[in-house]
Design a protein around this motif. Structure first.
Motif, mmCIF file in Angstrom:
data_model
loop_
_atom_site.group_PDB
_atom_site.id
_atom_site.type_symbol
_atom_site.label_atom_id
_atom_site.label_comp_id
_atom_site.label_asym_id
_atom_site.label_seq_id
_atom_site.Cartn_x
_atom_site.Cartn_y
_atom_site.Cartn_z
ATOM 1 N N ARG A 151 1.401 9.354 6.671
ATOM 2 C CA ARG A 151 -0.033 9.409 5.936
ATOM 3 C C ARG A 151 0.726 10.348 5.022
ATOM 4 O O ARG A 151 0.057 10.190 3.382
ATOM 5 N N CYS A 190 -2.766 0.603 9.825
ATOM 6 C CA CYS A 190 -3.195 0.764 8.079
ATOM 7 C C CYS A 190 -4.102 -0.674 8.409
ATOM 8 O O CYS A 190 -3.457 -1.562 7.114
ATOM 9 N N CYS A 197 -6.630 6.303 8.608
ATOM 10 C CA CYS A 197 -5.173 7.124 7.400
ATOM 11 C C CYS A 197 -5.531 8.193 8.312
ATOM 12 O O CYS A 197 -4.366 8.981 8.649
ATOM 13 N N PHE A 215 -0.697 5.315 -0.656
ATOM 14 C CA PHE A 215 -1.570 4.324 -1.386
ATOM 15 C C PHE A 215 -3.266 5.539 -1.653
ATOM 16 O O PHE A 215 -3.170 6.729 -0.783
ATOM 17 N N GLU A 216 -3.867 5.231 -2.902
ATOM 18 C CA GLU A 216 -4.249 5.956 -3.390
ATOM 19 C C GLU A 216 -5.995 5.752 -2.823
ATOM 20 O O GLU A 216 -6.449 6.631 -3.495
ATOM 21 N N GLU A 217 -5.751 4.948 -2.069
ATOM 22 C CA GLU A 217 -7.447 5.213 -1.770
ATOM 23 C C GLU A 217 -7.204 5.737 0.104
ATOM 24 O O GLU A 217 -7.828 5.004 0.728
ATOM 25 N N LYS A 218 -6.260 6.536 0.323
ATOM 26 C CA LYS A 218 -6.690 7.143 1.849
ATOM 27 C C LYS A 218 -8.105 7.935 2.336
ATOM 28 O O LYS A 218 -8.519 7.850 1.576
ATOM 29 N N ASN A 219 -8.091 7.215 3.387
ATOM 30 C CA ASN A 219 -9.910 6.882 3.994
ATOM 31 C C ASN A 219 -8.838 8.772 4.913
ATOM 32 O O ASN A 219 -9.393 8.650 6.022
ATOM 33 N N ARG A 223 0.840 -1.270 -0.107
ATOM 34 C CA ARG A 223 -0.082 0.374 0.474
ATOM 35 C C ARG A 223 0.804 1.197 0.219
ATOM 36 O O ARG A 223 1.166 1.965 -0.823
ATOM 37 N N ARG A 281 -9.392 -3.278 5.918
ATOM 38 C CA ARG A 281 -10.856 -3.408 5.275
ATOM 39 C C ARG A 281 -11.175 -1.471 5.797
ATOM 40 O O ARG A 281 -12.031 -0.953 5.191
#
Length: 214
Positions: free
Chosen positions: A204, A191, A198, A209-213, A151, A194
């Motif tokens: 961070r 990390c 983030c 990681f492109e789908e950082k929450n 990730r 599911r």
């Protein structure tokens, strides 16, 4: 899979891990090299918490391979039956204990090849023992480390061996000893698979990681 991060970025990531937790510790309870080996062997497809619960009473009674042989397989099963695959694991623990007594004088060897020759001990288990007990910079790649490495871009690879090699190749030498624990704890508590936390992640701004929450 993220792109491989550059050296300076990886150095900064591990500098932050070190600043937050200079001496990260594994979470499997043990009292010596043998009980560590047994605990790690039992932890396959099980949680550290579950293994610790099962071994709490066991390790008060058994701390050597000779004592394990005296305990016997059926009594061992009574201790570990809450762990997945407990019957097969019990057979392996008894078999490796016998080998340690007969071939190694009851001592746990400090060689990866020797460790991997024991029943139920794969490369990951051997690396955990080498790292935690013998303080070798061995990288035991589990699902948490595999996820974090890919990730973030710290050590991307298509399988665990590739990730292990990437960690060895790209993580600066001063951080190699504890890299395994920093990565596994980061994957276990921040990390996550599911629901990555983030917002709480101390790397961070460096992570790929492109789908950082956020």
């Amino acid at each position: 899979m993220a792109a491989q991060l550059d050296y300076l970025t990886i150095h900064e990531i591990f500098s932050r891990f070190h600043a937050a937790e200079p001496e990260p510790k594994g979470e499997l309870n043990h009292v010596n090299a043998y009980t560590l080996l047994v605990a790690v062997a039992l932890s396959a497809q099980a949680t550290d918490k579950g293994v610790n619960k099962a071994t709490e009473a066991l390790f008060r009674e058994v701390t050597t391979p000779a004592a394990m042989l005296d305990l016997g397989e059926e009594r061992l099963i009574e201790h570990i039956r809450t762990i997945g695959l407990y019957r097969n694991k019990a057979k392996n623990v008894m078999a490796l204990s016998r080998i340690l007594v007969e071939q190694y004088g009851g001592e746990v060897p400090s060689s990866r090849a020797a460790l991997q020759s024991l029943p139920g001990v794969g490369r990951k288990t051997a690396n955990v023992v080498l790292n935690m007990w013998w303080r070798f910079p061995a990288q035991a790649v589990d699902t948490h480390i595999f996820r974090v490495a890919n990730r973030t871009g710290i050590a991307p690879g298509r399988d665990v061996v590739a990730v292990e090699r990437a960690i060895e190749d790209h993580v600066p030498a001063p951080f190699q000893l504890h890299a395994h624990h920093w990565l596994i704890l980061h994957g276990r508590y921040v990390c996550r698979a599911r629901a990555p936390a983030c917002r709480l992640c101390l790397i961070r701004d460096l992570c790929e990681f492109e789908e950082k929450n956020l």
